[in-house]
Design an enzyme around this catalytic site. Structure first.
Site, short mmCIF file in Angstrom:
data_model
loop_
_atom_site.label_atom_id
_atom_site.label_comp_id
_atom_site.label_asym_id
_atom_site.label_seq_id
_atom_site.Cartn_x
_atom_site.Cartn_y
_atom_site.Cartn_z
N ARG A 155 0.87 -1.18 0.00
CA ARG A 155 0.00 0.00 0.00
C ARG A 155 0.91 1.23 0.00
O ARG A 155 1.94 1.24 0.67
CB ARG A 155 -0.93 0.02 1.23
CG ARG A 155 -2.10 -0.97 1.11
CD ARG A 155 -3.11 -0.55 0.04
NE ARG A 155 -4.22 -1.48 -0.11
CZ ARG A 155 -4.30 -2.44 -1.03
NH1 ARG A 155 -3.31 -2.63 -1.88
NH2 ARG A 155 -5.37 -3.21 -1.12
N GLU A 205 -3.98 7.49 -5.46
CA GLU A 205 -4.15 6.70 -6.69
C GLU A 205 -5.45 7.06 -7.39
O GLU A 205 -6.42 7.37 -6.71
CB GLU A 205 -4.13 5.19 -6.36
CG GLU A 205 -2.78 4.74 -5.81
CD GLU A 205 -2.72 3.25 -5.50
OE1 GLU A 205 -3.74 2.68 -5.10
OE2 GLU A 205 -1.64 2.66 -5.67
N HIS A 229 -0.67 0.29 -9.69
CA HIS A 229 -1.38 -0.72 -8.88
C HIS A 229 -1.79 -1.90 -9.78
O HIS A 229 -2.95 -2.30 -9.83
CB HIS A 229 -2.60 -0.12 -8.19
CG HIS A 229 -2.97 -0.84 -6.92
ND1 HIS A 229 -3.32 -0.20 -5.77
CD2 HIS A 229 -3.04 -2.16 -6.63
CE1 HIS A 229 -3.59 -1.08 -4.82
NE2 HIS A 229 -3.43 -2.29 -5.33
P1 NAD Z 1 -0.92 -11.07 4.31
O1 NAD Z 1 -1.96 -10.61 5.27
O2 NAD Z 1 -0.90 -12.49 3.91
O3 NAD Z 1 0.54 -10.72 4.89
C1 NAD Z 1 0.86 -9.50 5.50
C2 NAD Z 1 2.02 -9.77 6.44
O4 NAD Z 1 2.46 -8.51 6.98
C3 NAD Z 1 1.66 -10.68 7.63
O5 NAD Z 1 2.56 -11.77 7.72
C4 NAD Z 1 1.81 -9.75 8.84
O6 NAD Z 1 2.29 -10.43 9.98
C5 NAD Z 1 2.85 -8.76 8.33
N1 NAD Z 1 2.87 -7.51 9.07
C6 NAD Z 1 1.83 -6.82 9.62
N2 NAD Z 1 2.28 -5.71 10.23
C7 NAD Z 1 3.63 -5.70 10.08
C8 NAD Z 1 4.66 -4.82 10.50
N3 NAD Z 1 4.39 -3.72 11.23
N4 NAD Z 1 5.93 -5.10 10.15
C9 NAD Z 1 6.23 -6.20 9.42
N5 NAD Z 1 5.30 -7.11 9.02
C10 NAD Z 1 4.02 -6.85 9.35
O7 NAD Z 1 -1.05 -10.10 3.06
P2 NAD Z 1 -0.60 -10.40 1.55
O8 NAD Z 1 -1.70 -11.13 0.85
O9 NAD Z 1 0.77 -10.94 1.56
O10 NAD Z 1 -0.62 -8.90 0.96
C11 NAD Z 1 0.35 -7.95 1.39
C12 NAD Z 1 -0.03 -6.57 0.89
O11 NAD Z 1 -0.09 -6.56 -0.54
C13 NAD Z 1 -1.38 -6.05 1.36
O12 NAD Z 1 -1.25 -4.68 1.71
C14 NAD Z 1 -2.24 -6.12 0.13
O13 NAD Z 1 -3.27 -5.17 0.14
C15 NAD Z 1 -1.22 -5.83 -0.95
N6 NAD Z 1 -1.64 -6.27 -2.28
C16 NAD Z 1 -1.30 -5.50 -3.35
C17 NAD Z 1 -1.67 -5.89 -4.65
C18 NAD Z 1 -1.27 -5.09 -5.84
O14 NAD Z 1 -1.96 -5.15 -6.85
N7 NAD Z 1 -0.17 -4.37 -5.78
C19 NAD Z 1 -2.42 -7.08 -4.82
C20 NAD Z 1 -2.71 -7.86 -3.71
C21 NAD Z 1 -2.32 -7.44 -2.44
#
Ligand code: NAD
Length: 306
Positions: free
Chosen positions: A231, A260, A279
């Protein structure tokens, strides 16, 4: 199971639309009837906003199926208060995002965008000094967040490119990291100092807003690449700009921005060591099909169990 009346508010991939039409009673976004959605028993949405006012116009609504992951366009508390089930498709796009991270890491390390730009402007010699890149083999990728996407990024870069993998994720155990062959760091600063590629995959929370800011950039070596596909607000864009503009780091790529869609006038686009994408992480045919058919499956499962 009775065939449930489902309104699809945002365009979805054609294979997924065919699948939806085969299994559900569909009114899609191209239909003139889309404005009269009071009979909807289920909806499939991507960016369409399910506010209290919209929900109130659908007295029969039982299911909101999100095509994708983030539920921030749905009034979850209100949906819950009305007994409406909300679903999403969290696994559908992780491979697409992880592949984009790999692509951006290689793109930065090999200066592919800048090479293309210079070639198209006209170049006087081959392999010019300013296009010298580096190999990622045997370097360390630092994963900030070891969830679904972070884990897959680590596997691809370890198994495909012989990178060492470090992790900073306070909510993930050392054991899980070790099972993957990754090294857990207790402090973000230590991970940053050890990494040549830093990939960020965390949710946006009050703890992660501006997680990578001036102090973190100041700890990076000059040959560091930063990639954020999570994000926009997780990375302080002003601090990133300063770091890139003064060439304190090697390069950076953002798929997500604080605002965005990102403006073409964003200061980061003046840095030739920066790559921006809109994105686009989940925007592959395969992920779109999985998200669309997954949303339909959620509606079928819930309605058959009720
Ligand atoms: P997920 O929930 O599986 O993993 C997130 C991880 O972040 C978890 O392991 C959690 O423990 C960790 N975390 C939380 N707070 C933290 C901190 N302060 N420091 C370090 N680690 C921390 O999520 P995901 O499916 O792996 O997705 C990750 C991100 O990618 C999300 O923000 C999601 O919205 C984004 N995303 C972006 C796109 C895109 O098109 N660019 C697509 C899908 C997801």
């Amino acid at each position: 199971m009775s065939i449930i009346k489902t309104f699809i508010f945002d365009p979805i991939e054609s294979v997924a639309l065919d699948y939806a039409k085969k299994h559900l009673d569909i009114v899609d976004w191209t239909d003139k009837g889309i404005n009269n959605y009071s009979q909807a028993e289920a909806v499939i949405i991507r960016t369409f906003k399910m506010t209290k006012e919209v929900i109130d116009k659908m007295p029969e609504l039982k299911i909101i199926a999100k095509h994708g992951v983030g539920l921030d366009n749905i009034d979850l508390d209100y949906a819950k208060s009305k007994g409406i089930k909300v679903t999403n498709t969290p696994l559908a796009n992780i491979n697409s995002v992880a592949e984009l991270v790999v692509a951006l890491a290689l793109n930065c390390a090999k200066k592919i965008n800048l090479s293309h730009q210079l070639v198209t402007q006209g170049i006087s010699k081959i392999a010019p000094f300013e296009l010298t890149g580096f190999e990622i083999q045997n370097k360390t990728v630092g994963l900030v967040g070891l969830g679904r996407i972070g884990t897959l990024v680590g596997k691809k870069l370890k198994n495909g490119f012989d990178m060492k993998v470090g992790v900073y994720d306070p909510y993930t155990s050392k054991q899980k990291c070790e099972e993957e062959g990754f090294i857990k760091y207790e402090q973000l600063n230590d991970l940053i100092k050890a990494s040549q590629v830093i990939s960020i995959s965390v949710p946006l929370t009050k703890d992660t807003e501006n997680l990578i800011s001036h102090k973190e950039f100041s700890l990076m070596e000059p040959n560091t690449i930063v990639i954020n596909t999570s994000r926009g607000k997780v990375v302080d864009e002003n601090a990133l700009y300063e770091s890139l503009n003064q060439e304190k780091i090697f390069g950076a790529a953002l798929d997500v921005f604080a605002e965005e869609p990102v403006s073409k006038d964003h200061p980061l686009f003046t840095c030739n060591n920066f790559i921006g994408t809109p994105h686009n992480g989940a925007n592959t045919k395969e992920a779109l099909i999985r998200m669309g058919t997954g949303a339909v499956d959620e509606i079928i499962n819930i309605s058959s169990n009720n």
